[in-house]
Design a protein around this motif. Sequence first.
Motif, short mmCIF file in Angstrom:
data_model
loop_
_atom_site.label_atom_id
_atom_site.label_comp_id
_atom_site.label_asym_id
_atom_site.label_seq_id
_atom_site.Cartn_x
_atom_site.Cartn_y
_atom_site.Cartn_z
N SER A 160 -28.08 -21.79 7.11
CA SER A 160 -28.07 -20.16 7.27
C SER A 160 -28.20 -19.69 5.58
O SER A 160 -27.27 -20.44 4.76
CB SER A 160 -27.05 -19.70 7.99
OG SER A 160 -25.94 -19.90 7.30
N GLU A 161 -28.43 -18.54 5.45
CA GLU A 161 -28.14 -17.71 4.02
C GLU A 161 -26.59 -17.94 3.85
O GLU A 161 -26.27 -18.41 2.42
CB GLU A 161 -28.41 -16.32 4.28
CG GLU A 161 -28.44 -15.53 2.85
CD GLU A 161 -28.92 -14.20 3.05
OE1 GLU A 161 -28.55 -13.25 2.51
OE2 GLU A 161 -29.67 -13.71 3.94
N HIS A 162 -25.77 -17.68 4.62
CA HIS A 162 -24.47 -17.76 4.37
C HIS A 162 -23.96 -19.11 3.86
O HIS A 162 -23.43 -19.43 2.85
CB HIS A 162 -23.53 -17.17 5.60
CG HIS A 162 -21.99 -17.30 5.39
ND1 HIS A 162 -21.31 -16.53 4.64
CD2 HIS A 162 -21.24 -18.19 5.82
CE1 HIS A 162 -20.17 -16.86 4.60
NE2 HIS A 162 -19.96 -17.83 5.53
N GLU A 163 -24.47 -20.37 4.69
CA GLU A 163 -24.08 -21.64 4.24
C GLU A 163 -24.76 -21.97 3.07
O GLU A 163 -24.00 -22.63 2.26
CB GLU A 163 -24.69 -22.40 5.37
CG GLU A 163 -24.11 -22.35 6.71
CD GLU A 163 -24.90 -23.13 7.57
OE1 GLU A 163 -24.29 -23.76 8.80
OE2 GLU A 163 -26.18 -23.31 7.70
N THR B 63 -22.66 -27.55 0.19
CA THR B 63 -23.81 -28.71 0.57
C THR B 63 -24.87 -28.25 -0.42
O THR B 63 -25.33 -27.08 -0.19
CB THR B 63 -24.50 -28.73 1.90
OG1 THR B 63 -23.33 -29.08 2.61
CG2 THR B 63 -25.61 -29.60 2.06
N LEU B 64 -25.37 -29.45 -1.34
CA LEU B 64 -26.44 -29.08 -2.08
C LEU B 64 -27.56 -29.04 -1.34
O LEU B 64 -28.21 -30.32 -0.84
CB LEU B 64 -26.57 -30.20 -3.35
CG LEU B 64 -27.88 -30.27 -4.19
CD1 LEU B 64 -27.82 -29.14 -5.01
CD2 LEU B 64 -27.76 -31.28 -5.22
N ASP C 116 -28.64 -18.80 -4.34
CA ASP C 116 -29.63 -18.98 -3.29
C ASP C 116 -30.02 -20.44 -3.40
O ASP C 116 -30.97 -20.68 -2.78
CB ASP C 116 -30.66 -17.97 -2.81
CG ASP C 116 -31.27 -17.65 -4.13
OD1 ASP C 116 -30.93 -18.03 -5.21
OD2 ASP C 116 -32.10 -16.80 -4.14
N GLN C 117 -29.48 -21.20 -4.32
CA GLN C 117 -29.94 -22.58 -4.65
C GLN C 117 -31.36 -22.79 -5.04
O GLN C 117 -32.33 -23.71 -4.58
CB GLN C 117 -29.51 -23.45 -3.73
CG GLN C 117 -28.16 -23.57 -3.40
CD GLN C 117 -27.50 -24.65 -2.48
OE1 GLN C 117 -28.16 -25.95 -2.58
NE2 GLN C 117 -26.74 -24.52 -1.70
N ASP C 118 -32.23 -22.01 -5.67
CA ASP C 118 -33.42 -21.97 -6.02
C ASP C 118 -33.61 -22.10 -7.51
O ASP C 118 -34.97 -21.74 -8.30
CB ASP C 118 -34.24 -20.73 -5.54
CG ASP C 118 -33.94 -19.56 -5.88
OD1 ASP C 118 -33.09 -19.28 -6.75
OD2 ASP C 118 -34.76 -18.56 -5.83
#
Length: 146
Positions: A11-14, A20-21, A94-96
Motif C-alpha cells: 500500500s502507499e502507507h507501506e 521493505t525495499l 515513494d520508492q521511484d
Amino acid sequence: MSTSLFGPRGSEHEIETGTTLAPKFDEHGLIPAIATDVKTGDVLMFAWMNAEALERTITTGEAWYWSRSRKAFWRKGETSGQTQTVKEIRIDCDQDAILLKVEVGGDGGACHVGYRSCFYRSIPVGASGQVELRFEDEELGEHKHG
C-alpha cells in the motif's frame, strides 16, 4: 540475477513508511538514479538503472547503470577509470528514484565530456529571449567549451 532483494509493492502507507525495499520501475523497467559526491554533496550525474543494475550496485558496492541507447549494463569507470564506489544508497519516499552517495575514483570526474559533474552549465533564471548557458564547473578532461 533475480530481484530477491526487493519486496512486493504494498500500500502507499507501506511504501512510504515501511522498511521493505520495493522500488517502482517505470514502464520500461527503469528507475532514475542520481549520483552525488559523498564528501561534497555535489550532484555528479543522472542515469537509469533497471532491477539488475540496482541489485548489482547494492551487492557489489560499485555503481552500475543501464544504458538505454546501448541496451546494456555499464559499471561506472569500467573504461574511463572514473569509478564510483558506493558509500550510501537512498530511495525517495515513494520508492521511484535512487540517490547514490559515491566516492569517485580516477581523475575525479563523472561526465563523459570531461567535467567533474554532468551538470556543468547553468541556465540563468529570469532570462528572456534565447537563453545562453553559463559554464560553471571546472573541466578535468581534454574537452573544451567555446
